[in-house]
Design a protein around this motif. Structure first.
Motif, PDB file in Angstrom:
ATOM      1  N   UNK A 202       0.847  -1.181   0.000  1.00  0.00           N
ATOM      2  CA  UNK A 202       0.000   0.000   0.000  1.00  0.00           C
ATOM      3  C   UNK A 202       0.881   1.229   0.000  1.00  0.00           C
ATOM      4  N   UNK A 203       0.294   2.398  -0.249  1.00  0.00           N
ATOM      5  CA  UNK A 203       1.082   3.636  -0.285  1.00  0.00           C
ATOM      6  C   UNK A 203       1.718   3.865   1.080  1.00  0.00           C
ATOM      7  N   UNK A 204       3.049   3.908   1.095  1.00  0.00           N
ATOM      8  CA  UNK A 204       3.773   4.039   2.353  1.00  0.00           C
ATOM      9  C   UNK A 204       3.748   5.466   2.912  1.00  0.00           C
ATOM     10  N   UNK A 205       3.143   6.406   2.162  1.00  0.00           N
ATOM     11  CA  UNK A 205       3.018   7.769   2.676  1.00  0.00           C
ATOM     12  C   UNK A 205       1.665   8.010   3.345  1.00  0.00           C
ATOM     13  N   UNK A 206       0.874   6.960   3.521  1.00  0.00           N
ATOM     14  CA  UNK A 206      -0.406   7.082   4.213  1.00  0.00           C
ATOM     15  C   UNK A 206      -0.185   7.101   5.731  1.00  0.00           C
ATOM     16  N   UNK A 207      -1.095   7.774   6.404  1.00  0.00           N
ATOM     17  CA  UNK A 207      -0.958   7.929   7.859  1.00  0.00           C
ATOM     18  C   UNK A 207      -0.991   6.594   8.591  1.00  0.00           C
ATOM     19  N   UNK A 208      -1.654   5.588   8.026  1.00  0.00           N
ATOM     20  CA  UNK A 208      -1.689   4.264   8.657  1.00  0.00           C
ATOM     21  C   UNK A 208      -0.288   3.690   8.794  1.00  0.00           C
ATOM     22  N   UNK A 209       0.638   4.191   7.987  1.00  0.00           N
ATOM     23  CA  UNK A 209       2.043   3.769   8.052  1.00  0.00           C
ATOM     24  C   UNK A 209       2.887   4.827   8.754  1.00  0.00           C
ATOM     25  N   UNK A 210       2.798   6.067   8.284  1.00  0.00           N
ATOM     26  CA  UNK A 210       3.712   7.111   8.773  1.00  0.00           C
ATOM     27  C   UNK A 210       3.506   7.444  10.245  1.00  0.00           C
ATOM     28  N   UNK A 211       2.293   7.219  10.785  1.00  0.00           N
ATOM     29  CA  UNK A 211       2.044   7.492  12.202  1.00  0.00           C
ATOM     30  C   UNK A 211       2.726   6.491  13.126  1.00  0.00           C
ATOM     31  N   UNK A 212       3.159   5.354  12.570  1.00  0.00           N
ATOM     32  CA  UNK A 212       3.663   4.275  13.424  1.00  0.00           C
ATOM     33  C   UNK A 212       5.044   3.751  13.019  1.00  0.00           C
TER      34      UNK A 212
END
Length: 442
Positions: free
Chosen positions: A369-379
């Motif tokens: 998935x897009x690694x710049x999404x908050x589901x990734x960048x927040x954690x």
């Protein structure tokens, strides 16, 4: 005695002497003849005896040979060693051979790692909105020969501008590029919205028509104008099912029934790929059971593993079984019933490798998935997320928050053995099977 009497006596004596000599000559002749006859007879007898003896010897030898053969078991001629037949290579094996010899064996590790990324043009050039490809793009691709570039609405001004930017970008790289867009042809499609392609109905509307041919027509339409502009990869169609109201899939979903949706997804996929635009089906394992968006933060679903297998997985399995699916994207949604915790699916080996790769037997390219999404960048940091995605089984990292950080993190992981170079090579083979598909006769 007078002279006449003496003469007569002498003549008589000579006659008797001649007679005696004649007798002696006859006796000698007869003796010689007799001896010759005896010698000849002896020779004949000897020859006969020799011939007879030789025949007897030969017969005895033959008899002995017959006895030996008769006393032995039947001699079987040794079996001819079967000639090993080298099986003809499959198209995939032929392609892998080309890829190994032309690409993988010659790539430095740094370029191998770069080839695992699909990035925005801004993330490698440093500009805020790329609308042209010049020296900055050339230098960036020379340093980081990424596997693909994905464009968005901010990169589009006109057909000529977009086409020239794409054409130049392709010229500036040493390796073939995925030139990508996220577009399904409806109003949310950046290219169609900019007026550069014919708008199509949304998947939701097409699905409601009940005719899968409409999805194929849409795929053909979208694929045609994308290919004309220079694109070769489209992050569409969505294979998500509508499970709950207000779900994250929205109008990108074709409907609720697995079998029906599968027919629409494969129709759209076929239409795109007939135009030489690879379809990347999303968003495994399916985001239609959550109302949360991974763009805003953690998104999770309480859908059971049994429901996933009976429904969403059936759609993806149907697409995989069609033999046409080349690329699948994995969602950043959390699915605890599949992973056991709130790990985003794109970072989970249980989802990517155990289920998609092994259980559903998908052999194509898996994209995170897009690694710049908050589901990734927040954690997660950009480097940590990229490494985790590859270790989970993804082949390509899509749109990292910070490309250089992500790239350096993966490069270091390969150098220190956290990720093996052969693991990277495996992903590159899958990637280049798509990029080099036209290198062999199908």
């Amino acid at each position: 005695m007078d002279t006449n009497e003496q003469r007569q006596e002498n003549q008589q004596n000579r006659r008797e002497e001649r007679h005696k000599r004649r007798q002696r000559s006859q006796i000698i002749a007869y003796t010689v003849v007799g001896i010759m006859i005896l010698v000849l007879a002896a020779g004949i007898a000897f020859a006969v005896s020799k011939i007879t003896g030789m025949s007897r010897d030969q017969q005895e030898q033959q008899n002995k040979l017959d006895d030996i053969i008769a006393s032995e078991e039947t001699i079987t001629a040794p079996a001819t060693e079967p000639v090993e037949t080298v099986p003809e290579l499959t198209n995939e094996q032929k392609l892998d051979k080309i890829i190994d010899e032309a690409i993988i064996q010659n790539l430095p590790l740094e370029d191998k790692v770069a080839g695992l990324f699909i990035t925005t043009p801004e993330s490698i050039t440093g500009v805020s909105a790329a609308v042209q490809a010049g020296d900055g793009t050339k230098d960036a691709l020379s340093k980081y020969p990424v596997g693909g570039i994905v464009y968005a609405a901010k990169n589009i001004q006109s057909a000529d501008q977009l086409k020239q930017m794409i054409d130049n970008t392709k010229l500036y790289t040493s390796y073939p590029l995925f030139i990508a867009i996220d577009g399904e042809g409806s109003g949310t499609d950046a290219v169609a919205a900019a007026g550069l392609g014919t708008k199509t109905d949304s998947p939701e509307t097409i699905g409601a028509s009940g005719d899968a041919n409409n999805a194929y027509t849409a795929g053909t339409t979208v694929g045609s104008y994308l290919a004309e502009l220079g694109f070769n990869l489209d992050f569409a169609p969505a294979a998500d099912l509508k499970v709950v109201d207000g779900n994250a899939a929205g109008s990108s979903s074709y409907g609720t029934d697995a079998a029906t949706v599968a027919s629409f997804v494969t129709g759209m996929q076929t239409g795109l790929q007939e135009q030489k635009v690879t379809a990347a089906i999303g968003h495994f394992p399916g985001i239609g059971s959550t109302t949360q968006s991974t763009k805003n933060g953690m998104a999770s679903t309480d859908r059971s593993a049994e429901d996933f297998r009976a429904n969403e997985f059936a759609v993806f399995q149907s697409c995989i079984d069609s033999g046409e699916t080349k690329m699948i994207t994995v969602s950043n949604m959390a699915a605890p019933s599949l992973t056991g915790d709130n790990t985003p699916c794109s970072l989970s080996g249980a989802v990517v490798t155990d289920i998609l790769r092994n259980e559903l037997n998908f052999r194509g390219v898996i994209v995170s998935g897009a690694m710049n999404q908050a589901a990734i960048t927040n954690y997660y940091g950009a480097d940590e997320a990229a490494v985790l995605a590859l270790r989970a089984g993804c082949d390509m990292i899509y749109a990292p928050e910070n490309f250089e950080t992500a790239y350096n993190g993966v490069l270091e992981a390969v150098q220190n053995g956290t990720i093996s170079e052969e693991r990277v090579n495996d992903s590159l083979r899958r990637i280049y099977r798509i990029k080099y598909a036209d290198k062999i006769e199908q």
